[in-house]
Design a protein around this motif. Structure first.
Motif, PDB file in Angstrom:
ATOM      1  N   PRO A 122      -2.238   2.124  -2.800  1.00 23.98           N
ATOM      2  CA  PRO A 122      -1.197   1.664  -1.869  1.00 23.98           C
ATOM      3  C   PRO A 122       0.178   2.250  -2.159  1.00 23.98           C
ATOM      4  N   THR A 123       0.401   2.734  -3.384  1.00 17.68           N
ATOM      5  CA  THR A 123       1.728   3.252  -3.759  1.00 17.68           C
ATOM      6  C   THR A 123       1.934   4.709  -3.369  1.00 17.68           C
ATOM      7  N   LEU A 124       0.977   5.325  -2.691  1.00 17.11           N
ATOM      8  CA  LEU A 124       1.072   6.757  -2.393  1.00 17.11           C
ATOM      9  C   LEU A 124       2.313   7.074  -1.556  1.00 17.11           C
ATOM     10  N   LEU A 125       2.550   6.315  -0.494  1.00 11.55           N
ATOM     11  CA  LEU A 125       3.688   6.600   0.384  1.00 11.55           C
ATOM     12  C   LEU A 125       5.011   6.463  -0.358  1.00 11.55           C
ATOM     13  N   GLN A 126       5.112   5.469  -1.218  1.00 13.07           N
ATOM     14  CA  GLN A 126       6.347   5.262  -1.959  1.00 13.07           C
ATOM     15  C   GLN A 126       6.645   6.451  -2.861  1.00 13.07           C
ATOM     16  N   VAL A 127       5.634   6.945  -3.551  1.00 13.00           N
ATOM     17  CA  VAL A 127       5.842   8.055  -4.477  1.00 13.00           C
ATOM     18  C   VAL A 127       6.072   9.355  -3.719  1.00 13.00           C
ATOM     19  N   MET A 128       5.307   9.601  -2.672  1.00 17.36           N
ATOM     20  CA  MET A 128       5.415  10.854  -1.930  1.00 17.36           C
ATOM     21  C   MET A 128       6.650  10.893  -1.031  1.00 17.36           C
ATOM     22  N   GLY A 129       7.188   9.734  -0.698  1.00 14.73           N
ATOM     23  CA  GLY A 129       8.345   9.708   0.176  1.00 14.73           C
ATOM     24  C   GLY A 129       8.022  10.039   1.616  1.00 14.73           C
ATOM     25  N   THR A 130       6.800   9.786   2.039  1.00  8.98           N
ATOM     26  CA  THR A 130       6.398  10.049   3.415  1.00  8.98           C
ATOM     27  C   THR A 130       6.228   8.724   4.155  1.00  8.98           C
ATOM     28  N   ARG A 131       5.770   8.784   5.406  1.00 11.30           N
ATOM     29  CA  ARG A 131       5.678   7.587   6.243  1.00 11.30           C
ATOM     30  C   ARG A 131       4.539   7.760   7.235  1.00 11.30           C
ATOM     31  N   PRO A 132       4.046   6.674   7.805  1.00  8.21           N
ATOM     32  CA  PRO A 132       3.037   6.798   8.864  1.00  8.21           C
ATOM     33  C   PRO A 132       3.685   7.305  10.151  1.00  8.21           C
ATOM     34  N   LEU A 133       3.040   8.270  10.763  1.00 13.30           N
ATOM     35  CA  LEU A 133       3.507   8.755  12.061  1.00 13.30           C
ATOM     36  C   LEU A 133       2.960   7.882  13.174  1.00 13.30           C
ATOM     37  N   LEU A 134       1.731   7.439  13.006  1.00 14.42           N
ATOM     38  CA  LEU A 134       1.082   6.516  13.943  1.00 14.42           C
ATOM     39  C   LEU A 134       0.422   5.408  13.139  1.00 14.42           C
ATOM     40  N   GLY A 135       0.410   4.204  13.704  1.00 16.22           N
ATOM     41  CA  GLY A 135      -0.295   3.114  13.054  1.00 16.22           C
ATOM     42  C   GLY A 135       0.337   2.701  11.739  1.00 16.22           C
ATOM     43  N   ARG A 136      -0.493   2.435  10.739  1.00 15.74           N
ATOM     44  CA  ARG A 136      -0.030   1.931   9.445  1.00 15.74           C
ATOM     45  C   ARG A 136      -0.814   2.596   8.321  1.00 15.74           C
ATOM     46  N   TYR A 137      -0.327   2.372   7.116  1.00 12.88           N
ATOM     47  CA  TYR A 137      -0.990   2.912   5.938  1.00 12.88           C
ATOM     48  C   TYR A 137      -1.981   1.881   5.397  1.00 12.88           C
ATOM     49  N   LEU A 138      -2.728   2.269   4.379  1.00 10.38           N
ATOM     50  CA  LEU A 138      -3.719   1.398   3.756  1.00 10.38           C
ATOM     51  C   LEU A 138      -3.039   0.158   3.172  1.00 10.38           C
ATOM     52  N   ASP A 139      -3.488  -1.006   3.585  1.00 14.74           N
ATOM     53  CA  ASP A 139      -2.906  -2.255   3.114  1.00 14.74           C
ATOM     54  C   ASP A 139      -3.997  -3.152   2.531  1.00 14.74           C
ATOM     55  N   ARG A 140      -3.745  -4.452   2.466  1.00 15.26           N
ATOM     56  CA  ARG A 140      -4.722  -5.377   1.890  1.00 15.26           C
ATOM     57  C   ARG A 140      -6.011  -5.420   2.704  1.00 15.26           C
ATOM     58  N   VAL A 141      -5.890  -5.234   4.021  1.00 17.24           N
ATOM     59  CA  VAL A 141      -7.094  -5.208   4.857  1.00 17.24           C
ATOM     60  C   VAL A 141      -7.971  -4.032   4.468  1.00 17.24           C
ATOM     61  N   ALA A 142      -7.336  -2.876   4.231  1.00 19.47           N
ATOM     62  CA  ALA A 142      -8.103  -1.674   3.882  1.00 19.47           C
ATOM     63  C   ALA A 142      -8.765  -1.793   2.524  1.00 19.47           C
ATOM     64  N   ALA A 143      -8.291  -2.697   1.675  1.00 18.40           N
ATOM     65  CA  ALA A 143      -8.928  -2.905   0.370  1.00 18.40           C
ATOM     66  C   ALA A 143     -10.192  -3.736   0.486  1.00 18.40           C
ATOM     67  N   THR A 144     -10.380  -4.398   1.639  1.00 23.99           N
ATOM     68  CA  THR A 144     -11.549  -5.253   1.829  1.00 23.99           C
ATOM     69  C   THR A 144     -12.504  -4.708   2.881  1.00 23.99           C
TER      70      THR A 144
END
Length: 389
Positions: A122-144
């Motif tokens: 989940p920390t990938l976007l924070q470290v890379m400094g990028t953002r979602p262009l569409l939709g969202r990034y992997l969150d708690r739902v994606a972990a399940t």
């Protein structure tokens, strides 16, 4: 000087179409000079700004031993990197081998499009400094539940330009909902070409063994060289030579150098265009001298000296060049602003480029007008007055 300018302007106004064509040639050349310089400065400003943001980003990847054998990062590599004091944030991704990503089962399995599947944190976007262009990034739902986030190139290869509940891709024979698409990354092309899934789902469904293949980290900007020096020994004390440490900002530095090389080429082409414009002015002025011999003879008979005649025609050439330079500078600035804004870059028009372009146009006009002016000044009054109309 006032009389010379008035006489020169009158001569140009009497031949408006010819003057307008000469001005157009100079204007195009000057606009090219300003536009090339402005676009290069705008793009370089954006790259330098990004270079400042990415200057403390480092990547660690497995390389090869001296014998040429492939190596793997230890599973404890991320934890050991996080323990380095100047390191601020860390994240890791792991390649899931033997898994393909397709739009549907109708696409042959061999046509992977170069898309790899990465288990990401989940920390990938924070470290890379990028953002979602569409939709969202992997969150708690994606972990399940199985969800996938696509890199920009991967989404383009799969033909996905929007996200809705029916947007899915086929991974390992199973349809996965697409949760989002990431914006393009200039420093991590491997992310652009990947389909990202959460680590727990990759381990549970895709058989991921949990071993990282690449680690991204940000360090204190003042300690980046020191951190880069100790990373191989921290990650793999037994085989530090098999660890590759890279600074993605080097890619941006190379892009700046490449842009500067192309700017030189385009400036040379614009210089050729300016030379052609100068030749056009010289040709127009020579024709003007031939056509206006009676006028020259009359002025000489009324007392004008050779320097007065030369000054008149040289002034006409300078007026043509000045008009073309001003029009070209305005056109080039407008084109730069339009194109830079369309690319989402800060508009930068160096004052030196405007001043240099105007100076170059005036110098070209002066050089182009010297010979016609000298030729006009050397006409004798009697010879000029006998010239047929």
């Amino acid at each position: 000087m006032r009389d010379a300018v008035a006489a020169g302007w009158g001569g140009l106004a009497a031949r408006r179409l010819r003057s307008a064509l000469s001005v157009t040639g100079i204007a195009i050349a000057v606009a090219s000079l300003v536009c090339v310089t402005g676009l290069a400065a705008s793009a370089q400003s954006a790259l330098l700004e990004q270079l400042g943001r990415e200057g403390n980003l480092l990547t660690v990847a497995a390389g090869q031993t001296f014998s040429g054998d492939a190596t793997e990062l230890p599973r404890t590599a991320e934890t050991m990197v996080r323990a380095i004091p100047p390191v601020e944030t860390v994240t890791a991704v792991g390649t899931v081998p033997g898994v393909t990503v397709r739009r549907s089962a109708a696409i042959p399995a061999l046509q992977t499009g170069g898309i790899s599947v990465l288990a990401a944190e989940p920390t990938l976007l924070q470290v890379m400094g990028t953002r979602p262009l569409l939709g969202r990034y992997l969150d708690r739902v994606a972990a399940t539940y199985p969800e996938v986030v696509l890199g920009s190139s991967a989404a383009r290869n799969l033909g996905i330009d929007r996200i809705d509940p029916s947007t899915t891709v086929l991974i390992d024979g199973r349809l996965w909902p697409v949760a989002g698409v990431l914006a393009a990354s200039t420093v991590a092309p491997e992310i652009d070409d990947a389909a990202l899934v959460s680590v727990p789902i990759a381990e549970r469904i895709l058989g991921f063994d949990g071993a990282p293949t690449r680690i991204y980290l940000r360090a204190d900007p003042d300690q980046v060289p020191a951190v880069a020096g100790v990373l191989p020994f921290t990650v793999s004390p037994r085989q530090p030579e098999a660890i590759e440490v890279r600074q993605p900002s080097d890619i941006l530095t190379a892009r700046i150098a490449a842009r500067n090389a192309f700017v030189g080429l385009f400036l040379a082409l614009a210089g050729v265009a300016l030379l052609v414009g100068g030749i056009s002015i010289a040709n127009v002025m020579i024709v003007s001298v031939i056509e206006r011999r009676s006028e020259i003879g009359l002025r000489r008979a009324l007392g004008a000296r050779g320097r007065h005649i030369a000054g008149q025609f040289l002034t006409e050439a300078l007026l043509l060049a000045a008009a073309g330079g001003l029009a070209g500078a305005l056109l080039g600035a407008a084109a730069t602003a339009l194109l830079a804004s369309a690319q989402g870059e800060t508009v930068v028009i160096p004052p030196d480029a405007l001043a240099g372009a105007l100076a170059a146009s005036l110098l070209t006009g002066a050089i182009a007008g010297v010979y016609p002016a000298i030729r006009a000044s050397r006409l004798s009054p009697s010879e000029a007055l006998r010239a047929p109309e």
